[in-house]
Scaffold this active site. Structure first.
Site, PDB file in Angstrom:
ATOM      1  N   GLU A  35       0.821  -1.210   0.000  1.00  0.00           N
ATOM      2  CA  GLU A  35       0.000   0.000   0.000  1.00  0.00           C
ATOM      3  C   GLU A  35       0.857   1.264   0.000  1.00  0.00           C
ATOM      4  O   GLU A  35       0.515   2.254  -0.651  1.00  0.00           O
ATOM      5  CB  GLU A  35      -0.948  -0.003   1.206  1.00  0.00           C
ATOM      6  N   TYR A 118      -5.811   6.954   4.685  1.00  0.00           N
ATOM      7  CA  TYR A 118      -5.859   5.958   3.611  1.00  0.00           C
ATOM      8  C   TYR A 118      -5.096   4.693   3.986  1.00  0.00           C
ATOM      9  O   TYR A 118      -5.618   3.581   3.866  1.00  0.00           O
ATOM     10  CB  TYR A 118      -5.292   6.529   2.307  1.00  0.00           C
ATOM     11  N   ASP A 136      -8.613   7.008  -2.184  1.00  0.00           N
ATOM     12  CA  ASP A 136      -7.446   7.371  -2.984  1.00  0.00           C
ATOM     13  C   ASP A 136      -7.963   8.009  -4.271  1.00  0.00           C
ATOM     14  O   ASP A 136      -9.168   8.282  -4.404  1.00  0.00           O
ATOM     15  CB  ASP A 136      -6.551   6.146  -3.250  1.00  0.00           C
TER      16      ASP A 136
END
Length: 352
Positions: A35, A118, A136
């Protein structure tokens, strides 16, 4: 309607999702690494970096105990090097305070370096199936079209986007749902030329119904600034002089050749003389232009004029300034522009 939306989306995802290496694991550490790498980087670019990273640092412990320079070298080419530094720093905290385990508590994980909303939502939902939303660029664009929100896709839209996501987020399977939203944005609900005929949730999309999918979100013009700089190649037998950038600021802690920006109205020769004096306290004896290199960064284009330089006096060395044999460049993390310079030097040497 909301349950039907999440059902239709996750069914599509189960059938059409790409086979990506980080989707074959539920290891929170590896999901976290992926990520962070995927931020500001394309999926295709990340795959090789991710696979190499998990071989070199297979666990949080391996990452935490590694020297920062080794970590930055593995990251070289991905850009935004603070991401790698935060990974390294957070790994150390996880070892010291959480026995090497990524905690499930969102507030706890948010306190770690590099964990914003996020990253927290993506890691905890994918690894632990904790029902948290994520936003995102892909998710924001999808949600704006679903809601027919006008304007540029920026963080100002996020309160409305998040309010909608909270309504459609399933209590179970949050990780798959979040990944499905991102995948939809990447493969179908694209920034340009969205493939609405292949969209599993087009019947819920207001922009599609109103024929506005091509103009939502509104495009933002990107201004690329040109920077012109001179680079000094200083050689002593088979060794080249390089220096480490400051620990804070642009491209922090990376190694590079001496040089810097050309001031307005300044010639390249004058810029070389000034930069070598300011940076190293040395005087330029002579210079020979070798080649030019162009490299694009996020907000500017670097135009680098590279010169082979002879000096009246040798630069001093310390922990941040060193003479390095060409074959040992691989041990030093460098900006992409410097890597291009090394490749061109290598080609020149082979032609001699």
């Amino acid at each position: 309607m909301f349950n039907h939306f999440s059902r239709d989306l996750t069914r599509w995802y189960a059938k059409h999702k790409r086979d990506l290496p980080w989707r074959r694991t539920r290891d929170p550490y590896k999901i976290w690494v992926s990520e962070i790498m995927l931020q500001q980087t394309t999926v295709n670019a990340v795959i090789a970096y991710y696979e190499r990273w998990v071989k070199v640092f297979p666990t949080i412990y391996d990452l935490a105990k590694a020297p920062l320079q080794t970590v930055l070298k593995q990251w070289q080419g991905l850009g935004y090097y603070n991401r790698a530094k935060n990974l390294h720093k957070a790994a150390g905290i996880l070892i010291n305070e959480h026995k090497g385990v990524i905690p499930k508590n969102p507030d706890t994980i948010r306190s770690l370096p590099g964990f914003g909303p996020y990253t927290t939502g993506s890691v905890l939902s994918i690894a632990y199936d904790i029902p948290l939303t994520i936003i995102d660029a892909n998710v924001r664009r999808v949600a704006m079209r679903l809601l027919a929100l006008p304007g540029i896709a920026g963080t100002k839209q996020d309160p409305q986007v998040n309010e909608y996501l909270l309504k459609v987020l399933p209590s179970r399977g949050a990780g798959d749902f979040n990944q499905a939203l991102m995948e939809l944005g990447a493969l179908v609900c694209r920034a340009k030329e969205p493939v609405c005929v292949a969209c599993p949730v087009s019947k819920y999309c207001r922009a599609y119904k109103e024929g506005k999918q091509e103009i939502i979100p509104q495009t933002k013009k990107k201004i690329i600034k040109d920077i012109h700089a001179v680079i000094a190649i200083i050689k002593k037998r088979e060794h080249y002089f390089i220096q480490k950038r400051p620990a804070k600021g642009l491209l922090a802690d990376l190694w590079e050749f001496p040089g810097g920006k050309i001031e307005p109205g300044e010639s390249k020769k004058a810029a070389l003389v000034r930069e070598l004096n300011e940076e190293l306290g040395v005087r330029l004896k002579s210079s020979k232009h070798l080649f030019d290199v162009k490299h694009f960064y996020t907000q500017f284009r670097a135009n680098l004029s590279v010169f082979e330089c002879l000096l009246f006096d040798q630069p001093k060395t310390d922990v941040t300034r060193q003479w390095v044999n060409f074959k040992n460049f691989s041990k030093y993390p460098m900006p992409s522009g410097s890597v291009k310079i090394i490749e061109k030097i290598n080609l020149l040497d082979k032609r001699k």
